[in-house]
Scaffold this active site. Structure first.
Site, short mmCIF file in Angstrom:
data_model
loop_
_atom_site.label_atom_id
_atom_site.label_comp_id
_atom_site.label_asym_id
_atom_site.label_seq_id
_atom_site.Cartn_x
_atom_site.Cartn_y
_atom_site.Cartn_z
N ARG A 148 0.81 -1.22 0.00
CA ARG A 148 0.00 0.00 0.00
C ARG A 148 0.84 1.27 0.00
O ARG A 148 0.62 2.18 -0.81
CB ARG A 148 -0.93 0.02 1.24
N THR A 149 1.80 1.36 0.90
CA THR A 149 2.52 2.62 1.07
C THR A 149 3.34 2.95 -0.19
O THR A 149 3.28 4.06 -0.71
CB THR A 149 3.44 2.57 2.30
N HIS B 183 5.08 6.07 11.42
CA HIS B 183 4.54 5.87 10.07
C HIS B 183 3.70 7.12 9.79
O HIS B 183 2.49 7.08 9.73
CB HIS B 183 3.68 4.61 10.04
N ARG C 220 11.34 3.79 3.37
CA ARG C 220 10.91 2.85 4.40
C ARG C 220 12.11 2.00 4.80
O ARG C 220 12.85 1.53 3.95
CB ARG C 220 9.78 1.97 3.86
N LYS D 228 25.24 -4.76 -0.81
CA LYS D 228 26.70 -4.75 -0.91
C LYS D 228 27.34 -4.04 0.28
O LYS D 228 28.55 -3.87 0.33
CB LYS D 228 27.12 -4.04 -2.20
#
Length: 314
Positions: free
Chosen positions: A51-52, A129, A101, A80
């Protein structure tokens, strides 16, 4: 240049302006269809999201901009060993704004400190959030016509739910709100939150059964009760059905009560509730796109009225 790390980064007055802009976008989408032409949004998602991430991408595309980025750490140079600080310095050369995120709390803040473009915290571990909280506030304001003067029930996992903690912290800035915390003792709202409410003189109550408070609620914010949070299976089995919202539990609720949910849901809201006009969790998803569009415009400092007048002169 400013970033969004926390819902409280914006004053109440700034939030009002942001929500006014989001509501204008909802009414007149064509007016904003080219607002971000030539601009790029980087979505840097170090952990999975549906969703986000898609909401941010939809928002930027709806503004006429472009998107680039990665959807998990394994497909980025983080695999890496590249640091967040180095990644954002590189991303700043490619994009005009970044949504990040990250599983580690505070990682987007580290990025913002080194970035030459605005950074939006799209979720950092169990910490914040903020765009979900902005979505929740916009949904409430748009559908209730106000932020404040209501009783809100928050149900389910109130101990670990970051969306719940962010929403409570955001709502305490508005007048005359009564909180009802509905959870098993194992998942009750943390003491630091109830201590804060007591200190601010904001009223709240804690109950175990959803049925006991349903008739009093103006808003019900559902979250999932997770089996893995319980110490034993017996307690989970004993309590899990208390928090499945169905038609029978909706029956005593007010005719204009709204049911919200940050999603994803599992079984805490029965699908039979989906057709109830009071169930607004899918509308909430749409408001999430509008508020992210408004946020992108605000952080990029794009004034649509100025743009329109310049195009008119051309």
């Amino acid at each position: 240049m400013r970033h969004l790390m926390n819902p409280l980064d914006f004053t109440v007055e700034e939030l009002d302006s942001l929500f006014d802009l989001a509501n204008d976008i909802e009414k007149y989408p064509a007016k904003y269809a080219h607002a971000c032409e030539g601009k790029k949004l980087a979505t840097c998602f170090y952990e999975p999201s549906t969703r986000t991430r898609l909401s941010f991408e939809s928002a930027m595309l709806s503004l006429g901009g472009q998107v680039l980025g990665f959807s998990d750490a394994g497909s980025s140079s983080a695999s890496k060993g590249e640091s967040v600080s180095d990644t954002i310095r590189v991303i700043s050369c490619f994009a005009d704004i970044c949504a990040m995120r990250h599983p580690k709390e505070g990682a987007p803040m580290v990025a913002a400190d080194k970035s030459s473009i605005p950074v939006i915290n799209a979720g950092d571990g169990g910490h914040q959030h903020p765009t979900q909280t902005l979505t929740d506030l916009l949904t409430i304001r748009s559908m209730k016509g106000r932020l404040g003067h209501f009783t809100i029930g928050l149900c389910g996992d109130l101990k670990f739910g970051r969306t719940v903690h962010s929403l409570i912290n955001a709502l305490v800035r508005y007048p005359d709100i009564h909180f009802v915390f509905i959870s098993p003792p194992e998942l009750k709202v943390p003491d630091y939150i109830t201590d804060m409410l007591t200190e601010k003189g904001i009223s709240y109550e804690e109950v175990i059964r959803l049925e006991t408070c349903m008739p009093d609620l103006d808003l019900l914010y559902m979250t999932r009760v997770q089996r893995e949070r319980f110490f034993n299976e017996e307690d989970y089995v004993r309590l899990k059905d208390f928090y499945i919202l169905n038609k029978a539990k909706m029956a005593p609720a007010k005719k204009d009560m709204l049911v919200l949910h940050p999603l994803p849901r599992v079984n805490e809201i029965s699908v039979e509730v989906d057709d109830d006009p009071r169930a607004v969790y899918f509308k909430q998803v749409q408001y999430g796109v509008y508020v992210r569009m408004a946020l992108i415009l605000t952080l990029l400092d794009i004034d649509i009225e100025t743009m329109e007048s310049q195009h008119g002169k051309e």
